[in-house]
Enzyme design. Structure first.
Site, PDB file in Angstrom:
ATOM      1  N   HIS B  69       0.830  -1.205   0.000  1.00  0.00           N
ATOM      2  CA  HIS B  69       0.000   0.000   0.000  1.00  0.00           C
ATOM      3  C   HIS B  69       0.868   1.260   0.000  1.00  0.00           C
ATOM      4  CE1 HIS B  69      -2.242   3.078   2.492  1.00  0.00           C
ATOM      5  NE2 HIS B  69      -3.105   2.874   1.526  1.00  0.00           N
ATOM      6  N   GLU B  72       2.200   1.828  -3.408  1.00  0.00           N
ATOM      7  CA  GLU B  72       1.149   2.393  -4.262  1.00  0.00           C
ATOM      8  C   GLU B  72       1.147   3.926  -4.135  1.00  0.00           C
ATOM      9  OE1 GLU B  72      -3.004   3.842  -3.472  1.00  0.00           O
ATOM     10  OE2 GLU B  72      -3.071   1.707  -2.983  1.00  0.00           O
ATOM     11  N   HIS B  73       1.155   4.408  -2.891  1.00  0.00           N
ATOM     12  CA  HIS B  73       1.177   5.861  -2.671  1.00  0.00           C
ATOM     13  C   HIS B  73       2.404   6.501  -3.313  1.00  0.00           C
ATOM     14  CE1 HIS B  73      -1.848   7.152   0.522  1.00  0.00           C
ATOM     15  NE2 HIS B  73      -2.185   5.929   0.202  1.00  0.00           N
ATOM     16  N   GLU B 144      -3.736   8.302   7.617  1.00  0.00           N
ATOM     17  CA  GLU B 144      -4.757   7.466   6.982  1.00  0.00           C
ATOM     18  C   GLU B 144      -5.074   6.267   7.885  1.00  0.00           C
ATOM     19  OE1 GLU B 144      -3.768   6.241   2.978  1.00  0.00           O
ATOM     20  OE2 GLU B 144      -5.337   4.735   2.921  1.00  0.00           O
TER      21      GLU B 144
END
Lengths: 428, 422
Positions: B69, B72-73, B144
């Protein structure tokens, strides 16, 4: 545009929007009923849920679901929304196109009949009343829905800010009314709400897909002809300019603070300055290249989410953000500073073009499923003229820098609400 | 380059399946009379891939939880303009997501397709990580992850996975934790990137208002070839037992949320499409809105219409999950177990089976309605090595006895975990 649409009026205050498109695997029909937002909100809100669960013909919930299941899982759902100071009840049927039916029965016709039965021929006892156990079931489920939406602290904070900002306006009424009002509902109250809705609601029926439009129109025109229609006029109060900003902070046992900032958009109607405001809002806090996202979130790392949303039907802009509590002041300052920059015209032509392009692209693409087309048209229920996504896209493309700056200068700060991490619970 | 046209006459659908010389599988799925196109570039790399080795490496390497993840960012950034800023010039709407077993980058647009498509192919193939940018991202993702901790719907689900799984990484939150992501370094990101972002482990799908010529013109120019890589994922053998059969967290919400999982263990890591379909139909029969159970639980005020059941499966994990809101989740669990026992005893009626079959049929057809569903399904089915139309073709062959046999084999009370948030 990949569909053609025509509009007719099968009964007084009933607008039927017929959208022909053959490219889809499914079709849909939605019945939308708009009423003035007010003290009957809870009784009204219960109706679509109650009505779509059973009918006189299918009085048993499981029999109804079996019937829909045998129609290849046709889905009829209920929902309630708020558009300006109107409460909008929706019953929505989505089903596969008749060309995929495995036998000769028309799925579209069966679903249209079912929807009409839900609205006009509900399950009633021998004295023509709703059954108390049905009302109690729906009261419980609506109460749970009301409360579960507030489990999401983002939604909760927005809700609290709305209550504070519009304390003296009808807009403070929630789409489901209040928990106490839901709990006080009786079969009689719901019955009179049902009759009132049939007689006075402004109605829009959207039919989308490859469907026999004439027969659907005839069906609803016949059913409505038995009702003594007196469609109500729905008005929304617009406050162009905010007074002294209100500030409220409330504690809750949460990990991350939620900052909500409410602004008046400077308009007196849903149409006024809409294209410029919409572009301004996108540039300020709508898209990933917007100031709130690219500066406040990405560059300053002040919050995880931070966005601005325009509600044209009430003339307001709401900014929502998730911030660490120690960053509260910094985040608020940064959010307001970014608006100042837009007001002073401190944005590049590229940024402006990016917002215009993104909006126009999104509007032109809002037609690639029956659901999306329905969402597009049903939210225009209060507008006197229905317009396509292409119409909106064209308007966006004509917005100039001067109009954006002017729109930003009409915006005023109304309310700053912070839900912070701390002891003591705010009102549930 | 070989191009094959895959057709299904009954559905009236077809698409191009292309083996690109770069080693990448490309799918182009034109939809007539659609305004928008939707492109997705995916890698078979998700949160569960935390222990692996690529060709020739001697040892498995273990990487921090949440790194897929995080990557991905980070990929959205480059030395110059980040990808969002570049998409701003084309009007496309772009996004990305990471799941347990894949990472996908996507955009949708109505105009300027080629310009947006160039951006997608370029940034996914151009990693740029430095210690500074990694440090900054740790702040953003930390926020987040903290935000997710305030969402009871997510906590109730992850708590259930942790209650069921003792070793398999599906028990880890997709984003990892604030602590685990603090161990991520630029070098680790490059290690993962170079392993999983290889054309042989990726796929590209475009659906909607698009032609294979437009896709290939850009792909031929921009796709970089790499030596194919064979990735060995560590298979985590799970015991059939759950860690705990009950877990609870306090959130002070009005109606408690629950997730009830029935763990399944297999010696083979992946389930066949037919098993997945049969299990989904079984769950519809047990708990769908046409079931006896659903009607009874609603009547007894134990659930509301949020109640649902799904078959949750991926590489090395499989579970039947029931979830919803209830004032008494323990009672719901008892009722579900009673209903499973009753169905085993009494069998499934022909009517229930027929309705479940028709519902499934309607659902499969609906999957070909929207360009985002189509493009994502192409990627998922490719990673699962299942042809896209196979589900539609298999459906008529599924019988009631398939479902009854499945009912005997799964949904064992002793292997279940109930997670509750109150």
């Amino acid at each position: 545009m990949n569909y053609s649409f025509s509009v007719s009026e099968p009964a007084a205050g009933v607008r039927m929007c017929k959208i022909k498109a053959s490219q889809f695997k499914t079709a849909c029909i939605s019945v939308n009923l708009a009423l003035p937002l007010g003290e009957d909100a809870s009784a009204n809100a219960l109706l679509p849920y109650l009505l779509h669960r059973c009918t006189g013909k299918y009085p048993d919930m499981r029999a109804m679901n079996m019937r829909l299941g045998s129609l290849y899982g046709a889905d009829i759902s209920a929902s309630v929304g708020k558009i300006g100071e109107a409460q909008v009840l929706q019953m929505y049927a989505s089903f596969i196109d008749d060309r995929f039916a495995l036998d000769s029965e028309s799925v579209a016709k069966s679903c249209a009949d079912m929807l009409a039965d839900m609205l006009f021929e509900p399950k009633l006892d021998e004295n023509g009343r709703f059954f108390p156990e049905d009302i109690e079931r729906e009261k419980r489920m609506l109460s749970e829905l009301y409360q579960s939406e507030l489990n999401d602290k983002k939604v909760y904070a927005l809700r609290r800010c709305t209550e504070i900002m519009f304390a003296s306006e009808v807009y403070s009424v929630g789409k489901y009314g209040t928990l106490a009002d839901i709990q006080a509902l009786t079969p009689e109250k719901v019955y009179s709400a049902w009759r009132r809705v049939l007689e006075t609601a402004r109605v829009q029926i959207d039919v989308i897909g490859n469907v026999d439009f004439d027969s659907v129109e005839k069906l609803f025109s016949q059913r409505f002809s038995c009702i003594n229609r007196a469609p109500v006029e729905i008005k929304t109060q617009f406050i162009k300019t905010a007074g002294e900003p209100k500030r409220v902070r409330e504690p809750m046992d949460i990990k991350q603070g939620k900052l909500v900032i409410g602004m008046r958009a400077g308009t007196a109607s849903a149409q006024e300055s809409y294209p410029a405001l919409r572009v301004m809002c996108d540039l300020y806090g709508g898209s990933p290249h917007s100031k709130l996202f690219s500066v406040v979130r990405e560059k300053m790392s002040l919050c995880y989410y931070c966005s601005a949303r325009l509600t044209r039907q009430k003339g307001i802009i709401m900014i929502q953000s998730g911030v660490e509590c120690e960053n509260e002041e910094k985040a608020e300052k940064a959010i307001l500073e970014q608006l100042e920059l837009v007001r002073r015209g401190e944005f590049s032509d590229d940024d402006l073009k990016a917002s215009v392009d993104a909006l126009s692209d999104a509007f032109r693409g809002a037609s690639d499923s029956p659901d999306a087309i329905d969402a597009w048209f049903s939210t225009q229920i209060l507008d006197s003229q229905l317009r396509s996504g292409d119409d909106f896209a064209d308007e966006m493309e004509s917005v100039t820098r001067e109009q954006v700056v002017e729109a930003a200068n009409g915006v005023t700060l109304d309310t700053v609400y912070m839900l912070y991490s701390g002891e003591g619970e705010a009102e549930k | 380059m070989s191009t094959e046209i895959i057709k299904n006459e009954l559905l009236g659908e077809s698409y191009y399946s292309i083996d690109h010389p770069s080693g990448l599988k490309i799918f182009v799925y034109p939809k007539e009379n659609y305004e928008s196109s939707y492109a997705v570039f995916g890698t078979r790399y998700g949160s569960i891939d935390v222990c692996f080795r690529a060709d020739g490496q001697q040892d498995f390497i273990t990487v921090p939880e949440g790194i897929a993840h995080f990557l991905e960012h980070k990929l959205f950034e480059s030395e110059e303009l980040d990808a969002f800023a570049r998409y701003a010039k084309t009007g496309a709407s772009a996004n990305a997501y990471t799941s347990f077993d894949r990472t996908c980058y996507l955009f949708t647009c109505t105009g300027n397709f080629k310009d947006s498509f160039e951006i997608l192919l370029d940034f996914v193939q151009s990693p740029y990580f430095t210690e500074e940018t990694v440090a900054k991202e740790q702040g953003i993702i930390g926020q987040e992850l903290t935000m997710y901790k305030d969402i009871p719907e997510m906590e109730v689900f992850y708590n259930m996975l942790r209650a069921m799984y003792s070793v398999h990484p599906v028990r880890i939150d997709i984003g990892g934790t604030v602590e685990s992501i603090s161990e991520i370094t630029a070098q680790r990101l490059y290690d993962c990137y170079n392993t999983f972002y290889n054309p042989s482990n990726m796929a590209l799908a475009v659906a909607g208002n698009v032609t294979p010529e437009a896709v290939l013109e850009v792909a031929d120019r921009l796709l970089k070839s790499k030596e194919p890589v064979t990735i060995e994922r560590r298979f985590f053998p799970e015991p059939p037992q759950v860690c705990t059969d009950y877990t609870q967290q306090t959130f002070n919400i009005a109606t408690p949320l629950f997730s009830l999982g029935y763990k399944e263990t297999y010696s083979e890591p992946e389930r066949s499409l037919k098993e997945i379909m049969v299990t989904s139909m079984l769950l519809e029969i047990i708990a769908g809105n046409t079931s006896v159970l659903y009607e009874r639980l609603l009547k007894d005020e134990l659930i509301n219409t949020e109640f649902s059941a799904e078959y949750f499966t991926g590489y090395g994990y499989a579970a039947c999950i029931f979830s919803g809101e209830s004032s008494d989740p323990k009672r719901v669990r008892e009722c579900i177990n009673e209903e499973i026992a009753r169905l085993r005893r009494e069998g499934i009626t022909d009517e229930q089976f027929e309705v479940a079959r028709r519902k499934y049929y309607g659902r499969v057809i609906t999957c070909f309605n929207e360009v985002d569903d189509i493009a994502n399904s192409l990627i998922v089915s490719h990673f699962q090595k299942i042809p896209l139309f196979e589900e539609f073709d298999l459906l008529p062959g599924i019988t009631k006895s398939d479902i009854e046999a499945r009912l005997e084999a799964t949904l064992r009370e002793e292997y279940s975990s109930l997670s509750v948030v109150i």
